[in-house]
Design an enzyme around this catalytic site. Structure first.
Site, mmCIF file in Angstrom:
data_model
loop_
_atom_site.group_PDB
_atom_site.id
_atom_site.type_symbol
_atom_site.label_atom_id
_atom_site.label_comp_id
_atom_site.label_asym_id
_atom_site.label_seq_id
_atom_site.Cartn_x
_atom_site.Cartn_y
_atom_site.Cartn_z
ATOM 1 N N ASN A 9 -9.131 33.749 20.601
ATOM 2 C CA ASN A 9 -7.759 33.371 20.962
ATOM 3 C C ASN A 9 -6.759 33.654 19.853
ATOM 4 O O ASN A 9 -5.564 33.581 20.085
ATOM 5 C CB ASN A 9 -7.715 31.883 21.327
ATOM 6 C CG ASN A 9 -8.176 30.990 20.179
ATOM 7 O OD1 ASN A 9 -9.057 31.377 19.399
ATOM 8 N ND2 ASN A 9 -7.589 29.823 20.075
ATOM 9 N N ALA A 42 8.029 -10.552 6.802
ATOM 10 C CA ALA A 42 7.184 -9.479 6.267
ATOM 11 C C ALA A 42 7.815 -8.814 5.048
ATOM 12 O O ALA A 42 7.624 -7.633 4.806
ATOM 13 C CB ALA A 42 6.913 -8.435 7.354
ATOM 14 N N ALA A 43 8.563 -9.596 4.271
ATOM 15 C CA ALA A 43 9.245 -9.002 3.117
ATOM 16 C C ALA A 43 8.442 -9.146 1.834
ATOM 17 O O ALA A 43 8.704 -8.473 0.844
ATOM 18 C CB ALA A 43 10.613 -9.644 2.943
ATOM 19 N N GLY A 56 11.298 -16.736 -1.172
ATOM 20 C CA GLY A 56 10.523 -17.714 -0.407
ATOM 21 C C GLY A 56 10.632 -17.530 1.099
ATOM 22 O O GLY A 56 11.511 -16.831 1.606
ATOM 23 N N THR A 57 9.707 -18.188 1.807
ATOM 24 C CA THR A 57 9.632 -18.020 3.263
ATOM 25 C C THR A 57 10.866 -18.598 3.974
ATOM 26 O O THR A 57 11.303 -18.060 4.994
ATOM 27 C CB THR A 57 8.357 -18.697 3.819
ATOM 28 O OG1 THR A 57 8.251 -20.012 3.253
ATOM 29 C CG2 THR A 57 7.106 -17.919 3.462
ATOM 30 N N ARG A 90 -1.574 -10.413 -3.885
ATOM 31 C CA ARG A 90 -3.024 -10.596 -3.924
ATOM 32 C C ARG A 90 -3.796 -9.465 -3.246
ATOM 33 O O ARG A 90 -5.011 -9.361 -3.385
ATOM 34 C CB ARG A 90 -3.377 -11.953 -3.272
ATOM 35 C CG ARG A 90 -2.955 -13.148 -4.104
ATOM 36 C CD ARG A 90 -2.920 -14.443 -3.303
ATOM 37 N NE ARG A 90 -1.716 -14.552 -2.472
ATOM 38 C CZ ARG A 90 -1.436 -15.601 -1.695
ATOM 39 N NH1 ARG A 90 -2.277 -16.603 -1.602
ATOM 40 N NH2 ARG A 90 -0.319 -15.618 -0.979
HETATM 41 C C1 UD1 Z 1 2.554 -19.842 3.670
HETATM 42 C C2 UD1 Z 1 2.998 -21.308 3.847
HETATM 43 C C3 UD1 Z 1 1.765 -22.211 3.836
HETATM 44 C C4 UD1 Z 1 0.822 -21.789 4.927
HETATM 45 C C5 UD1 Z 1 0.458 -20.299 4.802
HETATM 46 C C6 UD1 Z 1 -0.318 -19.853 6.031
HETATM 47 C C7 UD1 Z 1 5.197 -21.510 2.797
HETATM 48 C C8 UD1 Z 1 5.946 -21.984 1.611
HETATM 49 N N1 UD1 Z 1 3.872 -21.674 2.752
HETATM 50 O O1 UD1 Z 1 1.932 -19.711 2.413
HETATM 51 O O2 UD1 Z 1 2.163 -23.562 4.057
HETATM 52 O O3 UD1 Z 1 -0.346 -22.594 4.886
HETATM 53 O O4 UD1 Z 1 1.654 -19.505 4.741
HETATM 54 O O5 UD1 Z 1 -0.751 -18.568 5.890
HETATM 55 O O6 UD1 Z 1 5.795 -21.028 3.737
HETATM 56 N N2 UD1 Z 1 7.531 -13.715 2.870
HETATM 57 C C9 UD1 Z 1 8.774 -13.112 2.910
HETATM 58 N N3 UD1 Z 1 9.665 -13.362 1.922
HETATM 59 C C10 UD1 Z 1 9.391 -14.191 0.886
HETATM 60 C C11 UD1 Z 1 8.116 -14.802 0.841
HETATM 61 C C12 UD1 Z 1 7.206 -14.542 1.854
HETATM 62 O O7 UD1 Z 1 9.088 -12.349 3.834
HETATM 63 O O8 UD1 Z 1 10.274 -14.388 0.038
HETATM 64 C C13 UD1 Z 1 6.571 -13.417 3.946
HETATM 65 C C14 UD1 Z 1 5.326 -12.723 3.445
HETATM 66 O O9 UD1 Z 1 5.496 -11.312 3.516
HETATM 67 C C15 UD1 Z 1 4.246 -13.225 4.399
HETATM 68 C C16 UD1 Z 1 4.766 -14.565 4.874
HETATM 69 O O10 UD1 Z 1 6.131 -14.631 4.513
HETATM 70 O O11 UD1 Z 1 4.069 -12.382 5.520
HETATM 71 C C17 UD1 Z 1 4.035 -15.725 4.221
HETATM 72 O O12 UD1 Z 1 4.128 -15.553 2.811
HETATM 73 P P1 UD1 Z 1 2.877 -15.804 1.877
HETATM 74 O O13 UD1 Z 1 3.265 -15.506 0.485
HETATM 75 O O14 UD1 Z 1 1.661 -15.165 2.405
HETATM 76 O O15 UD1 Z 1 2.766 -17.401 2.010
HETATM 77 P P2 UD1 Z 1 1.481 -18.267 1.787
HETATM 78 O O16 UD1 Z 1 1.297 -18.490 0.322
HETATM 79 O O17 UD1 Z 1 0.344 -17.703 2.532
HETATM 80 MG MG MG Z 2 -0.001 -15.828 3.558
#
Ligand code: UD1
Ligand code: MG
Length: 464
Positions: free
Chosen positions: A388, A12-13, A80-81, A18
């Site tokens: 009151n 959730a970082a 990134g995730t 969007r």
């Molecule tokens: C991601 C997946 C995608 C999947 C989709 C489903 C990756 C690379 N892609 O894309 O395959 O279909 O979710 O919804 O994982 N976040 C962080 N730190 C970061 C980046 C993101 O904590 O550096 C968190 C975001 O806050 C979010 C979650 O990770 O809650 C997913 O990130 P988001 O940018 O929404 O990824 P998607 O583009 O949706």
């Molecule tokens: Mg997402």
């Protein structure tokens, strides 16, 4: 040696660009709760022992909203995730059990989904189980690439996909169950050689598969439960989806919903069977409704308890407790700490605040009861006001049982009226009234025989 109980990581970082918002994405509410809280609660309900939330953008706000029941790790730069998940490595040092990973933006994720993933994880002895879904329109999601035997070999993001990969309709939901040690071994080695220059969590699949570890996928047939919210329109759709799911759950448990399109029920509300909810009714927070009640139309009830068989008609009820068979409304306003005993009646244009009404008491019309205690079976006449507030402090009004408060009584607090006493209509009562006494606090009526007729004669110059 037994393995550690399952742990959870919520990502959730991210900024949630969007969403076009000053709030971090996970704090946007669905069904009255921040999205990230839905996920954290669902993990807990699935038996996840430690829930670690990766925070960054608006991290303090997220921490405040979720509170102390969870652990937090910071991701200062959003790389990134995969990088985000890596931030939990230290916290989970020595953890050798399952680690569920979920994004902070999929508010409909529920405990059953996490439990099912954990079940498959155990059954397959997998290093990773992916939660996937088949979508008619998979645009924007990562696609699951499988080998000839149907095993997932990697996930490719839309931006990095070849035309044949773009055609794949099985998507990554970003919900996974990993074996902890395997996850943290492959995470540091993820490359950033992709369209977004980020470390993708999705790349752990290829990394694990290449090491010969088992990667399994569980295809969920209700994708609505798993898909993430990325913009405000998806947020609006998630809200309406959750609303319908909650209404359906109550309906199937024996609650009648008249015109469900206009009814909103919060995720934590409980309702007994044979209760009828009429149109334009909103039940929120920790509200508990008994069986056989009738609520609405045009009613809002928040953080309150409504006993069996009670009726709340066109009223507002907030942080109040109603016993059984209470009648409330139309147009009543029950404010915090209103406690109504069984069989109480609170009628039209009555406001109650911080007051206890004994069993069978009746306050039927046009009345303000604030900071008061009213005994059983007492009848409060129309237009009664508890005064009151003196401009500085609030004071108590104590009214005993079986009292008859005459209409339009003004009760100047602090004041006590004993059991069985009466006040005359129109009285200003500013001294205590003993039990069984009558208090008359008004000017004595004078009657002037013939006065009206002679006044009319004078005014009309003797013509009448
Ligand atoms: C991601 C997946 C995608 C999947 C989709 C489903 C990756 C690379 N892609 O894309 O395959 O279909 O979710 O919804 O994982 N976040 C962080 N730190 C970061 C980046 C993101 O904590 O550096 C968190 C975001 O806050 C979010 C979650 O990770 O809650 C997913 O990130 P988001 O940018 O929404 O990824 P998607 O583009 O949706
Ligand atoms: Mg997402």
């Amino acid at each position: 040696m037994p393995t550690s109980p399952p742990a959870g990581i919520i990502l959730a970082a991210g900024k949630g660009t969007r969403m076009k918002s000053d709030l971090p994405k996970g704090l946007h509410r669905v069904g009255g709760l921040p999205m990230v809280e839905h996920i954290a609660r669902a993990m807990r309900a699935a038996g996840v022992d430690r829930v670690i939330v990766v925070i960054g953008h608006g991290g303090e706000l997220l921490q405040q909203a979720l509170g102390e029941g969870y652990e937090y790790v910071w991701q200062h730069e959003q790389k990134g995730t995969g990088h985000a998940a890596l931030m939990a490595r230290e916290a989970l040092q020595g953890h050798d059990g399952a680690v569920i990973v979920a994004p902070g933006d999929a508010p409909l994720l529920d405990a059953a989904t996490f439990s099912e993933l954990l079940r498959v994880y155990e059954e397959e002895g997998a290093a990773c189980v992916l939660a996937t879904a088949l979508l008619k329109d998979p645009t924007g999601y990562g696609r699951i690439v499988r080998d000839g035997e149907g095993r997932p070999t990697r996930i490719v993001e839309q931006k990095d996909a070849s035309p044949s990969e773009v055609a794949i309709d099985e998507i990554c939901t970003s919900v996974y169950a990993f074996r902890g040690p395997s996850l943290f071994e492959v995470l540091p080695g993820l490359s950033t050689d992709n369209a977004q220059g980020e470390q993708y969590l999705t790349d752990t699949v290829a990394a694990l598969a290449e090491r010969g570890e088992t990667v399994a996928a569980r295809v969920f047939d209700d994708p609505g439960l798993l898909v993430g919210v990325n913009d405000r329109w998806q947020l609006a759709l998630a809200e309406s989806d959750m609303r319908i799911r909650i209404l359906r759950r109550h309906a199937l448990e024996g609650v009648t919903l008249l015109d469900p399109a206009t009814i909103t029920i919060g995720p934590d509300v409980t309702i007994g069977r044979d209760t009828v909810i009429e149109p334009s009714t909103v039940l929120l927070g920790s509200t508990i409704v008994g069986a056989g009640c009738r609520l609405g139309p045009n009613t809002r009830i928040e953080d309150s308890q409504i006993g069996d068989g009670s009726v709340v008609l066109m009223s507002h009820v907030s942080e109040a407790v109603l016993g059984r068979n209470v009648r409330c409304g139309p147009f009543a306003n029950l404010r915090p700490k209103s406690i109504l005993g069984d069989g109480v009646k609170v009628g039209d244009f009555v406001e109650v605040k911080n007051a206890t009404l004994g069993e069978g008491a009746s306050v039927s019309h046009l009345t303000y009861i604030g900071d008061a205690r009213i005994g059983a079976r007492t009848n409060v006449g129309a237009g009664t006001i508890t005064c009151n507030y003196d401009g500085f402090q609030k004071h108590q009004t104590e009214i005993g049982a079986d009292v008859f408060v005459g209409s339009n009584s003004t009760l100047v607090a602090p004041v006590k009226i004993g059991d069985g006493a009466m006040t005359a209509a129109g009285s200003v009562v500013n001294a205590d009234v003993p039990a069984d006494a009558l208090a008359v606090g008004r000017a004595r009526q004078e009657v002037k025989e013939g006065w009206a007729a002679s006044w009319r004669r004078r005014k009309s110059g003797g013509k009448t």
